[in-house]
Scaffold this motif. Structure first.
Motif, PDB file in Angstrom:
ATOM      1  N   VAL A  31      13.791  76.316  28.788  1.00  0.00           N
ATOM      2  CA  VAL A  31      13.435  76.797  27.442  1.00  0.00           C
ATOM      3  C   VAL A  31      14.120  76.059  26.198  1.00  0.00           C
ATOM      4  N   CYS A  32      15.235  75.738  26.235  1.00  0.00           N
ATOM      5  CA  CYS A  32      15.891  75.124  24.908  1.00  0.00           C
ATOM      6  C   CYS A  32      15.340  73.667  24.940  1.00  0.00           C
ATOM      7  N   LYS A  33      14.869  72.863  25.855  1.00  0.00           N
ATOM      8  CA  LYS A  33      14.384  71.683  25.694  1.00  0.00           C
ATOM      9  C   LYS A  33      13.205  71.797  24.873  1.00  0.00           C
ATOM     10  N   PHE A  34      12.513  72.669  25.094  1.00  0.00           N
ATOM     11  CA  PHE A  34      11.379  72.868  24.194  1.00  0.00           C
ATOM     12  C   PHE A  34      11.815  73.561  22.855  1.00  0.00           C
ATOM     13  N   MET A  35      12.822  74.594  22.762  1.00  0.00           N
ATOM     14  CA  MET A  35      13.079  75.269  21.670  1.00  0.00           C
ATOM     15  C   MET A  35      13.752  74.271  20.563  1.00  0.00           C
ATOM     16  N   ILE A  36      14.625  73.645  21.071  1.00  0.00           N
ATOM     17  CA  ILE A  36      15.489  72.858  19.897  1.00  0.00           C
ATOM     18  C   ILE A  36      14.522  71.857  19.261  1.00  0.00           C
ATOM     19  N   PRO A  37      13.922  71.114  19.799  1.00  0.00           N
ATOM     20  CA  PRO A  37      13.084  70.445  18.586  1.00  0.00           C
ATOM     21  C   PRO A  37      12.185  70.968  17.721  1.00  0.00           C
ATOM     22  N   ALA A  38      11.752  72.136  18.179  1.00  0.00           N
ATOM     23  CA  ALA A  38      10.848  73.038  17.401  1.00  0.00           C
ATOM     24  C   ALA A  38      11.821  73.614  16.416  1.00  0.00           C
ATOM     25  N   ILE A  39      13.072  73.883  16.695  1.00  0.00           N
ATOM     26  CA  ILE A  39      14.055  74.534  15.538  1.00  0.00           C
ATOM     27  C   ILE A  39      14.219  73.400  14.363  1.00  0.00           C
ATOM     28  N   ILE A  79      24.163  73.724  17.436  1.00  0.00           N
ATOM     29  CA  ILE A  79      25.032  74.841  18.104  1.00  0.00           C
ATOM     30  C   ILE A  79      24.304  75.291  19.386  1.00  0.00           C
ATOM     31  N   ILE A  80      23.096  75.476  19.343  1.00  0.00           N
ATOM     32  CA  ILE A  80      22.340  75.771  20.714  1.00  0.00           C
ATOM     33  C   ILE A  80      22.670  74.747  21.736  1.00  0.00           C
ATOM     34  N   ALA A  81      22.634  73.613  21.311  1.00  0.00           N
ATOM     35  CA  ALA A  81      22.360  72.470  22.315  1.00  0.00           C
ATOM     36  C   ALA A  81      24.166  72.583  22.625  1.00  0.00           C
ATOM     37  N   HIS A  82      25.018  72.620  21.667  1.00  0.00           N
ATOM     38  CA  HIS A  82      26.420  72.763  22.266  1.00  0.00           C
ATOM     39  C   HIS A  82      26.692  73.755  23.191  1.00  0.00           C
ATOM     40  N   LEU A  83      25.905  74.976  22.920  1.00  0.00           N
ATOM     41  CA  LEU A  83      26.371  76.300  24.097  1.00  0.00           C
ATOM     42  C   LEU A  83      25.574  75.663  25.267  1.00  0.00           C
TER      43      LEU A  83
END
Lengths: 119, 487, 138
Positions: free
Chosen positions: C10-18, C48-52
């Motif tokens: 999910v984060c792989k999609f979320m982070i670029p969007a953010i 920070i999300i990527a870090h976590l």
């Protein structure tokens, strides 16, 4: 009667008192920092309530400019943005110091720390 | 062109501060810091010359002809103080060039110079600004930077002192911000001159609000400038910090908040409004208590730097005493005392730092016979102590003299007794160090004349500071006259 | 948390969007609410999300600490110089309303360049502060 009608100001003064008391009389450092934040937030509320004029828009120009009379006072909002940045940096610094204190003394109780002898 | 110099001062310091992390070399960091401080000193002298010859001026950042740009006002006091701050901080930075390695961990030295530059920039900003919120922001920056230069030593005692200082300052900042909110809701302005215009017309309708604002400002700025019952953080913070930091904190940082209080009492409000309230009596009472109590506490101290720090509280008492008199003469003398004490106290701290470093002990009792080993350092220390006690010609005497004259002028003779008592108490704690230093025979065995004395180039900043102190004393008449033109 | 496959995908999609959203807020600061501070905070949230989720080493491999501090300092210096220029030429960087045309960089005076710089500074500072706290404060 002014107390009831100016409820923003009343509320913010009460919050300020709560924050001030927490900051002064709690021994736990984390609680002190929380008190500091409550105190700052109270002032922000007070300031922004001062800038609000009922029935007018936020000072953002979307389609057309309505003249000075169309908007609320933007100065307090801008000031409080600066205030928030200042509060954030102070909080971060205080928390970092608390972590270091805990490393060195093993407690975050300010009274105990003051009682201990430094080197 | 000179109207832009105050702004350029602050910008030069900030930009050099942020150039240091890009290069990340200790040597370059020091040289940049010295260079920027020297530039500030030259520009400040230009400002002073222009203010003397042409007169005070306003500078508006932002929109020039409206009421909401940030306004900077440079009058006689501001120009004198900016020269003083630039001068003292330049000498402290030069002193730290050789001695900072003994006290600050090696990898943090470049960070130390960032903080020094930011601190001086914010101090100059507080001095120049004519805008309440602007001064709040600068006050916060200076608080964080001065916490930083205390905690950088990374010892247990430093962290404890810093958290105490930070908590107390936060209380102060909260009160100052509340006072600014109050005054904004009362007048609708943040510019000091415009607030003054509004408040001089309407203050009779809001006596309670005016009193609340004055109390909030006095307590808030009093915490930060170590007014008597609120001074608890100062001895720890100033004695545990590295020597250049203590000199900077005790010499300059606490003074600038007292100056802000002067600005608020006498520029935002005015002599007539403030004299109608009880706030001046409170300030004069607290100032007198600080003078007596600070001296008594200094007598009981066993560590040299703590003693000098308590002496700062006593000397801040004189400043508040002058502010509390509520006459132009008293306030001008308070400003003069700020000038004299800034030079003297920073030199005293640098001197005691050198002595502590060479002897290897903070205790006053271990300093006996120091005069044989480090004659020049102790002579300089003696000169500073003479000024604190009030030997004629030196600035300490002159401010006490004019404070007494100002007391007599408003027929409050009993206040003169407090000044005299405090002077006698000063003698009690400074003289034992000097006498034991020169004539102490108890642990003289095995000590050779000048054996531990430091090279002359490390003493040079202290010698300059002491020369400046004597000059301040010598030209006191001109300085006082120039300061008095502001009121 | 690092081994949770749902989170990672999910984060792989979320982070670029953010990050895209953050850049939008920064770039539209001169014509709509938002600007440097808000956008920078959102940008730092993505770090920070990527870090976590992906761990500290993953973020460090993209940009390390010294680089962040250097970028921040350079931005601060440029910010200072632009501000000094606009102050010395008596404050022409704040335009009178109506303001700003999308796509034209200098249409809002210096607001857009300053917003971009502030965004970068805030993102760097927020992430540095977060990282320091995660590591226990150095």
């Amino acid at each position: 009667m002014g107390i009831v009608t100016n409820y923003f100001e009343t509320c913010s003064i009460i919050l300020f008192g709560v924050g001030f008391a927490t900051l002064m009389f709690h021994r736990n450092l984390i609680k002190k920092i929380i008190g500091m934040n409550i105190m700052d937030t109270a002032v922000f509320l007070f300031f922004i309530a001062k800038g609000y004029i009922s029935g007018k828009e936020a000072p953002i120009i979307t389609n057309s400019y309505k003249g000075i009379e169309g908007y609320v006072n933007p100065v307090p909002t801008a000031l409080m943005l600066t205030g928030i940045v200042v509060a954030v940096s102070t909080t971060a610094f205080a928390l970092a110091l608390t972590i270091k204190l805990h490393e060195k003394y093993g407690t975050i109780d300010l009274d105990e720390i003051i009682r201990m002898k430094g080197d | 062109m000179y109207k832009y110099f105050p702004l350029i001062n602050v910008f030069v310091l900030m930009i050099t501060a942020f150039t240091i992390p890009i290069v990340r070399k200790k040597k370059i960091a020091r040289e940049l810091s010295i260079f920027s401080n020297a530039v500030i000193l030259i520009l400040s002298i230009f400002i002073l010359v222009n203010v003397i010859s042409i007169g005070d001026f306003h500078y508006k950042a932002g929109y020039p002809n409206t009421f909401f740009g940030i306004d900077w006002y440079i009058g006689s006091i501001e120009s004198v103080l900016s020269v003083l701050f630039a001068f003292v901080s330049l000498l402290i930075v030069i002193y730290s060039y050789k001695s900072i390695e003994h006290e600050v961990p090696n990898e943090k030295i470049d960070f130390y110079y960032i903080l020094l530059n930011l601190l001086l920039a914010s101090l100059l900003g507080i001095i120049y600004t004519n805008d309440l919120f602007n001064s709040y922001v600068f006050i916060e920056v200076s608080t964080l930077a001065s916490c930083g230069i205390i905690v950088i030593k990374d010892k247990k005692a430093n962290i404890k002192a810093t958290i105490k200082y930070l908590i107390m300052s936060t209380v102060g900042s909260g009160l100052i911000l509340m006072a600014i909110a109050y005054i904004y809701s009362l007048t609708g302005h943040l510019n000091m001159s415009l607030i003054h215009e509004v408040i001089i017309k309407n203050y009779t309708q809001y006596p309670n609000s005016v009193l609340i604002i004055l109390v909030l400002f006095t307590v808030g700025l009093g915490v930060k400038s170590a007014m008597f019952p609120l001074h608890g953080w100062l001895p720890d913070a100033h004695s545990s910090a590295p020597t250049p930091s203590s000199a900077l904190l005790s010499g300059l940082v606490i003074k600038v908040y007292a100056f802000t209080l002067i600005k608020i009492l006498y520029r935002v409000f005015s002599f007539s409004i403030v004299n109608e309230t009880i706030i001046l009596n409170v300030i004069i009472l607290l100032g007198s208590c600080g003078m007596i109590f600070g001296s008594i506490m200094a007598i009981t101290q066993k560590e040299l730097k703590r003693m000098v720090a308590y002496s700062s509280i006593a000397q801040m008492g004189y400043v508040f005493f002058g502010i509390g008199l509520g006459t132009p003469a008293g306030v001008a003398t308070a400003v003069f005392h700020i000038v004299g004490h800034a030079v003297t106290k920073s030199a005293l701290f640098l001197c005691s730092g050198l002595m502590i470093e060479k002897v290897g002990s903070k205790k006053i009792s271990d300093l006996k016979g120091i005069g044989k080993e480090m004659p020049l350092a102790l002579v300089l220390f003696t000169l500073g102590a003479f000024s604190m006690i009030g030997i004629p010609i030196l600035p300490g005497f002159i401010s006490k003299w004019y404070l007494s004259l100002a007391c007599i002028e408003i027929n409050r003779l009993s206040l003169v007794i407090i000044i005299l008592t405090s002077s006698i108490l000063n003698v009690i704690y400074y003289f034992p160090i000097i006498i034991n230093g020169f004539f102490g025979h108890e642990n003289l065995e095995g000590k050779v004349y000048k054996s531990k004395s430091v090279s002359i180039d490390r003493m040079l900043p202290i010698i300059f500071l002491m020369t400046a102190m004597v000059l301040v004393g010598g030209f006191s008449k001109n300085i006082l006259n120039f300061i008095s033109t502001a009121f | 948390m690092k081994n949770d496959i749902v989170l990672r995908e999910v984060c792989k999609f979320m982070i670029p969007a953010i990050q895209l959203y953050a850049v939008y807020i920064i770039l539209h600061g001169h014509i709509s609410p938002g600007g440097g501070f808000a956008g920078g905070t959102i940008l730092s949230c993505s770090f920070i999300i990527a870090h976590l989720v992906f761990g500290r080493d993953y973020v460090k491999s993209k940009f390390n600490f010294n680089l962040l501090i250097k970028i921040m300092s350079i931005c601060l210096i440029i910010y200072g110089i632009i501000k000094m220029y606009s102050f010395l030429t008596s404050g022409t960087h704040l335009p009178h309303p109506p303001i700003g045309v999308p796509g034209n960089i200098l249409s809002g005076g210096f607001i857009l360049p300053l917003n971009i710089l502030v965004g970068i500074i805030v993102a760097c500072v927020m992430y540095i502060v977060f990282d320091l706290f995660m590591e226990g404060g150095k």
